[in-house]
Write an enzyme that holds these catalytic residues in place. Structure first.
Site, PDB file in Angstrom:
ATOM      1  CG  ASP A 111      -0.804   4.347  -7.368  1.00  0.00           C
ATOM      2  OD1 ASP A 111      -1.806   5.041  -7.080  1.00  0.00           O
ATOM      3  OD2 ASP A 111      -0.856   3.098  -7.471  1.00  0.00           O
ATOM      4  CG  ASP A 167       4.071  -1.253  -1.008  1.00  0.00           C
ATOM      5  OD1 ASP A 167       3.274  -0.679  -0.228  1.00  0.00           O
ATOM      6  OD2 ASP A 167       4.215  -2.491  -1.037  1.00  0.00           O
ATOM      7  CB  VAL A 168       2.233   3.949   1.250  1.00  0.00           C
ATOM      8  CG1 VAL A 168       2.053   5.004   0.179  1.00  0.00           C
ATOM      9  CG2 VAL A 168       1.011   3.042   1.374  1.00  0.00           C
ATOM     10  CB  SER A 190     -13.100   6.376   5.430  1.00  0.00           C
ATOM     11  OG  SER A 190     -14.418   5.908   5.230  1.00  0.00           O
ATOM     12  CE1 TYR A 216     -10.985   2.014   3.292  1.00  0.00           C
ATOM     13  CE2 TYR A 216     -13.012   2.616   4.425  1.00  0.00           C
ATOM     14  CZ  TYR A 216     -12.048   2.889   3.469  1.00  0.00           C
ATOM     15  OH  TYR A 216     -12.153   4.015   2.694  1.00  0.00           O
ATOM     16  CE  LYS A 240      -9.460   5.126   4.713  1.00  0.00           C
ATOM     17  NZ  LYS A 240      -8.307   5.776   4.064  1.00  0.00           N
TER      18      LYS A 240
END
Ligand SMILES: NC(=O)c1ccc[n+]([C@@H]2O[C@H](COP(=O)([O-])OP(=O)(O)OC[C@H]3O[C@@H](n4cnc5c(N)ncnc54)[C@H](O)[C@@H]3O)[C@@H](O)[C@H]2O)c1
Length: 258
Positions: free
Chosen positions: A47, A73-74, A153, A166, A170
């Site tokens: 995370d 940090d991805v 999502s 977003y 997604k």
């Protein structure tokens, strides 16, 4: 949160496997870590919030789960590579990778800044690409296959007003899931996605009451979902119960937008 998973009959589904979950310091990711751990996996929490990640791992350890954490940090390739390596060093090669880290930067198309579009696409989509790429490389090297689960999502299916960034990210995760499922099937690596609907977490609790009520009205089951109800589906996909499922997108929405 852990009570349901630990007390259930899921024990053993992931015995001996190591799972990496991004964005698992809180919310759905934390719940996934608890449920996978409850089923016997060792879990690595990655995370961007280092302190919260360490506290989350400590809480899991207190529940009898083998857990560790690393700041990650991805969006940073090196940090994702280090996360996967940390798993190998601590618990053994990654067998389950859950790309869950996420942020929102909501605004209408007219008002959204390019930086907000890029930030959201970068965390969800580039982040999951990094996670998929490095976990798949480790799984290939180990030679025992694995399972990758991407947290998409329902916004990626239907598009949400005020969430062009977003929703695009997604939906992009669905393409990433299917393309990588095709590339990795030969190595025994399954890649699937989950599309949660309205789930009660910090992300959705920030929503104005009117927006919350409008969403509730669209749900045939007439309630929000709990993080555990997403985590249980992730456990299914991660485990051998789903041994013939790859490239699938499972909706966890209480019937919303079926
Ligand atoms: N809550 C919902 O209703 C809902 C619905 C559908 C999908 N989702 C998805 O589920 C996932 C988890 O959502 P949540 O509701 O638990 O959110 P949350 O905000 O509670 O948790 C998100 C976690 O991701 C971490 N994070 C953010 N940016 C990061 C980065 N660059 N690198 C690593 N970690 C980072 C945060 O620190 C936090 O711990 C997200 O991908 C979200 O889009 C949530």
């Amino acid at each position: 949160m852990l009570e349901t998973s630990r007390a259930g009959n899921d024990m053993g589904l992931l015995d001996g496997r190591a799972a990496v979950i991004t964005g698992a310091a809180q919310g759905i990711g934390y719940e996934i870590a608890g449920v996978l751990g409850g089923a016997g996996a060792s879990v690595v929490i990655g995370d961007i919030n280092e302190e919260a990640a360490a506290e989350a791992a400590e809480r899991l350890v207190k529940h009898g789960i083998a857990a560790t954490s690393l700041r990650c940090d991805v969006t940073e390739e090196d940090e994702v590579a280090a996360l996967v390596a940390h798993c190998a060093d601590t618990f053994g090669p990654v067998g389950v990778m859950v790309n869950n880290a996420g942020i929102t930067r909501d605004a209408t198309l007219r008002k959204m800044a390019l930086t907000d579009f890029r930030a959201v696409v970068d965390v969800h989509l580039t982040g999951a690409w990094n996670g998929t790429r490095y976990a798949a490389a480790a799984m290939r090297e180990h030679g025992h296959g694995g399972s990758i689960v991407n947290i998409s999502s329902i916004a990626g299916k239907v598009g949400n007003f005020g969430q062009t960034n977003y929703s695009a990210a997604k939906a992009g995760l669905v393409g990433l899931t299917k393309a990588s499922a095709k590339e990795l099937a030969g190595a025994g690596i399954r890649v699937n996605a989950v599309q949660p609907g309205l789930i009660r977490t910090a992300m959705t609790e920030a929503m104005p009451q009117s927006a919350w009520d409008a969403k509730l009205a669209e749900i045939p089951m007439a309630r929000a979902g709990e993080p555990a109800e997403v985590a249980q589906v992730v456990l299914f996909l991660a485990s051998d119960m789903a041994s013939y499922i790859t490239g699938a997108v499972l909706e966890v929405t209480g019937g919303r937008y079926m």
